[in-house]
Design a protein around this motif. Structure first.
Motif, PDB file in Angstrom:
ATOM      1  N   PHE A 363      14.877  -2.005   1.821  1.00 31.68           N
ATOM      2  CA  PHE A 363      13.823  -2.975   2.126  1.00 31.68           C
ATOM      3  C   PHE A 363      14.421  -4.369   2.138  1.00 31.68           C
ATOM      4  O   PHE A 363      15.069  -4.787   1.172  1.00 31.68           O
ATOM      5  N   MET A 364      14.183  -5.103   3.227  1.00 31.80           N
ATOM      6  CA  MET A 364      14.654  -6.483   3.369  1.00 31.80           C
ATOM      7  C   MET A 364      13.463  -7.434   3.264  1.00 31.80           C
ATOM      8  O   MET A 364      12.594  -7.440   4.142  1.00 31.80           O
ATOM      9  N   GLY A 365      13.405  -8.213   2.182  1.00 32.51           N
ATOM     10  CA  GLY A 365      12.340  -9.195   2.056  1.00 32.51           C
ATOM     11  C   GLY A 365      11.706  -9.189   0.683  1.00 32.51           C
ATOM     12  O   GLY A 365      12.380  -9.028  -0.331  1.00 32.51           O
ATOM     13  N   VAL A 366      10.386  -9.368   0.659  1.00 30.45           N
ATOM     14  CA  VAL A 366       9.639  -9.466  -0.599  1.00 30.45           C
ATOM     15  C   VAL A 366       8.504  -8.450  -0.597  1.00 30.45           C
ATOM     16  O   VAL A 366       7.777  -8.324   0.391  1.00 30.45           O
ATOM     17  N   ILE A 367       8.373  -7.724  -1.700  1.00 28.28           N
ATOM     18  CA  ILE A 367       7.233  -6.832  -1.916  1.00 28.28           C
ATOM     19  C   ILE A 367       6.375  -7.470  -3.002  1.00 28.28           C
ATOM     20  O   ILE A 367       6.862  -7.771  -4.099  1.00 28.28           O
ATOM     21  N   PHE A 368       5.096  -7.694  -2.691  1.00 29.11           N
ATOM     22  CA  PHE A 368       4.171  -8.271  -3.661  1.00 29.11           C
ATOM     23  C   PHE A 368       3.089  -7.243  -3.967  1.00 29.11           C
ATOM     24  O   PHE A 368       2.256  -6.921  -3.110  1.00 29.11           O
ATOM     25  N   ALA A 369       3.107  -6.695  -5.181  1.00 22.74           N
ATOM     26  CA  ALA A 369       2.089  -5.747  -5.623  1.00 22.74           C
ATOM     27  C   ALA A 369       0.946  -6.542  -6.234  1.00 22.74           C
ATOM     28  O   ALA A 369       1.127  -7.226  -7.240  1.00 22.74           O
ATOM     29  N   PHE A 370      -0.229  -6.428  -5.615  1.00 24.48           N
ATOM     30  CA  PHE A 370      -1.311  -7.369  -5.892  1.00 24.48           C
ATOM     31  C   PHE A 370      -2.568  -6.646  -6.356  1.00 24.48           C
ATOM     32  O   PHE A 370      -3.245  -5.984  -5.559  1.00 24.48           O
ATOM     33  N   ALA A 371      -2.889  -6.790  -7.626  1.00 23.08           N
ATOM     34  CA  ALA A 371      -4.146  -6.286  -8.166  1.00 23.08           C
ATOM     35  C   ALA A 371      -5.152  -7.426  -8.198  1.00 23.08           C
ATOM     36  O   ALA A 371      -4.842  -8.526  -8.645  1.00 23.08           O
ATOM     37  N   HIS A 372      -6.379  -7.137  -7.719  1.00 25.44           N
ATOM     38  CA  HIS A 372      -7.394  -8.198  -7.683  1.00 25.44           C
ATOM     39  C   HIS A 372      -8.780  -7.579  -7.776  1.00 25.44           C
ATOM     40  O   HIS A 372      -8.970  -6.373  -7.542  1.00 25.44           O
ATOM     41  N   ASP A 373      -9.745  -8.400  -8.127  1.00 30.03           N
ATOM     42  CA  ASP A 373     -11.145  -7.978  -8.197  1.00 30.03           C
ATOM     43  C   ASP A 373     -11.327  -6.716  -9.035  1.00 30.03           C
ATOM     44  O   ASP A 373     -12.078  -5.800  -8.676  1.00 30.03           O
ATOM     45  N   GLY A 374     -10.617  -6.649 -10.172  1.00 29.87           N
ATOM     46  CA  GLY A 374     -10.747  -5.518 -11.081  1.00 29.87           C
ATOM     47  C   GLY A 374      -9.907  -4.313 -10.722  1.00 29.87           C
ATOM     48  O   GLY A 374      -9.945  -3.295 -11.428  1.00 29.87           O
ATOM     49  N   GLY A 375      -9.126  -4.373  -9.633  1.00 35.65           N
ATOM     50  CA  GLY A 375      -8.284  -3.257  -9.223  1.00 35.65           C
ATOM     51  C   GLY A 375      -6.979  -3.213  -9.996  1.00 35.65           C
ATOM     52  O   GLY A 375      -6.696  -4.064 -10.856  1.00 35.65           O
ATOM     53  N   THR A 376      -6.150  -2.222  -9.683  1.00 35.04           N
ATOM     54  CA  THR A 376      -4.854  -2.066 -10.320  1.00 35.04           C
ATOM     55  C   THR A 376      -3.794  -1.755  -9.273  1.00 35.04           C
ATOM     56  O   THR A 376      -4.104  -1.291  -8.169  1.00 35.04           O
ATOM     57  N   VAL A 377      -2.535  -2.007  -9.643  1.00 43.09           N
ATOM     58  CA  VAL A 377      -1.410  -1.582  -8.814  1.00 43.09           C
ATOM     59  C   VAL A 377      -0.407  -0.858  -9.705  1.00 43.09           C
ATOM     60  O   VAL A 377      -0.271  -1.161 -10.891  1.00 43.09           O
TER      61      VAL A 377
END
Length: 435
Positions: A363-377
């Motif tokens: 993988f070339m770049g940035v991976i952003f794992a984003f939990a929001h609005d009560g969710g999870t990653v």
């Protein structure tokens, strides 16, 4: 009789004078109304010009079909110091010389007023990449609008200067960043950002809580990393920078060539764990990692999502993928898949789901794992993938197996350029001007 005649003459003169004053007042009032009408319409054009820029931010410098720098229909042209016509001038004097480039008379912004009788024409003027070049930079942009009253007699020229906020608001400081725990197990190599903790201070992993290590986790500098295997190939970007690919490379076992080794936190690890390791607990972890990455608060994440390409199946990601991608839910990158390239990396947002990268993927770049609005990653790097750039999670990062997280500044710089000029624009205070 003479007195009566004199009074009639005086009365007539007074009436004529009053009529003249009234006529002048009416003329003056009419001019004022026309001017206000033209100025209001021009302001409306500026507002629409800002909205149109946001909607077309990817087209500003694009040379692809529909791009504003496409050779067959290029919109931008260089201003000169001799130009006095709008938008490079104000109709009398020159305002922008050859260090500026203009997109004159934007077709979608040449319109008749809807709520007022009148019309406006909008132009853009941007700083040129170099003097005499038509290519705009992502620095200061000017929205210039010519407003005209309904009868065509009132005219107004209005300018508002803007600044752009890049998609990648903050180049990641480390190859592994998480608001929660980072659990590192297996045979893991982390190639540090050599200046992530300050000039000359390496940074490999940064957490708002604890970084736990198990197995043979090691970190090192890229020069040491590349001496432990054979470079299989190289990629070169437009600026002539080269990235050496070395699937068999790993941080060396020699203790004097490691920054951090299994069970021992070196100077390249920042976390909060009661002062364990070479560094004291880090008090400076970003309170909002979405804002740290994008310059937009988590509550406003739709401003970024609305500009992303929505991905429904991460199995389709390949070396041809580029730019800002957003997946809602689970994302599993198939074994051996190469995602992005050195010249055109990927910024992938995995939103409220599980992220998996397995078995020798790249993988070339940035991976952003984003939990929001009560969710999870849930983030797992397993089975030997290599990440060139940074992995960021606003919850946790875990994984095991033989994988590599390798920081590369050129990859991140190319990503910032590939994403286009901006995720958002803002007005420069005090720059509004009406001519």
């Amino acid at each position: 009789m003479a007195t009566s005649l004199a009074l009639v003459v005086v009365a007539t003169l007074i009436t004529l004078g009053a009529a003249r004053v009234s006529s002048n007042d009416l003329r003056s009032s009419g001019n004022e109304v026309r001017g206000l009408e033209a100025a209001t319409i021009a302001d409306d054009g500026v507002g629409r010009g800002m909205i149109y820029l946001r909607q077309n931010v990817k087209q500003i410098r694009s040379t692809a079909a529909g791009g504003w720098m496409n050779a067959s229909a290029q919109r931008w042209s260089v201003c000169t110091a001799q130009t006095t016509t709008v938008p490079c001038g104000d109709g009398t004097s020159n305002l922008f010389d050859n260090t500026w480039t203009a997109y004159s008379t934007v077709p979608n912004l040449t319109t008749t007023g809807e709520t007022l009788q009148g019309s406006f024409v909008t132009h853009y003027v941007a700083r040129a990449a170099t003097a005499g070049a038509a290519t705009p930079t992502s620095g200061v942009f000017n929205v210039i609008t010519e407003g005209q009253s309904g009868d065509g007699l009132g005219k107004s020229l209005t300018r508002q200067s803007l600044t752009f906020q890049p998609f990648l608001a903050h180049s990641p400081d480390a190859p592994l960043i998480a608001a929660g725990t980072i659990g590192l197990s297996g045979t893991i190599s982390v190639v540090a950002n050599p200046n992530g903790g300050g000039t000359g201070v390496p940074l490999s992993a940064w957490s708002g809580t604890n970084i736990s290590q198990a197995g043979s986790m090691q970190s090192c500098h890229v020069g040491e990393y590349l001496t432990t295997g054979t470079v299989s190939s190289t990629q070169t970007d437009a600026a002539g920078n080269t990235l050496s690919l070395c699937p068999a490379c790993e941080c060396p076992n020699s203790a004097d060539r490691q920054i951090t080794s299994s069970g021992t936190e070196g100077i390249d690890v920042l976390d909060v764990d009661g002062g364990v390791g070479a560094n004291p607990d880090s008090p400076y972890f970003p309170p909002d990692l979405f804002e740290y990455t994008f310059g937009v608060k988590t509550a406003d994440y739709l401003r970024v999502k609305n500009k992303a390409q929505i991905v429904t199946d991460c199995a389709t990601l390949s070396s041809a993928s580029s730019g800002l991608l957003w997946v809602e839910g689970d994302c599993a990158i198939p074994s051996g898949n190469v995602v992005g390239s050195f010249a055109e990396p990927v910024l992938l947002v995995v939103s409220n789901g599980t992220f998996r990268m397995n078995a020798n993927g790249q993988f070339m770049g940035v991976i952003f794992a984003f939990a929001h609005d009560g969710g999870t990653v849930d983030v797992r790097l397993n089975g030997g993938p290599t990440l060139y750039g940074s992995m960021i999670s606003n919850q946790t990062i875990g994984g095991n197996g033989n994988y590599t997280a390798r920081y590369d500044k050129a990859v991140l710089d190319n990503l910032a350029n590939a994403l286009g000029p901006a995720s958002d624009i803002s007005q420069i205070a005090g720059s509004w001007r009406n001519y």
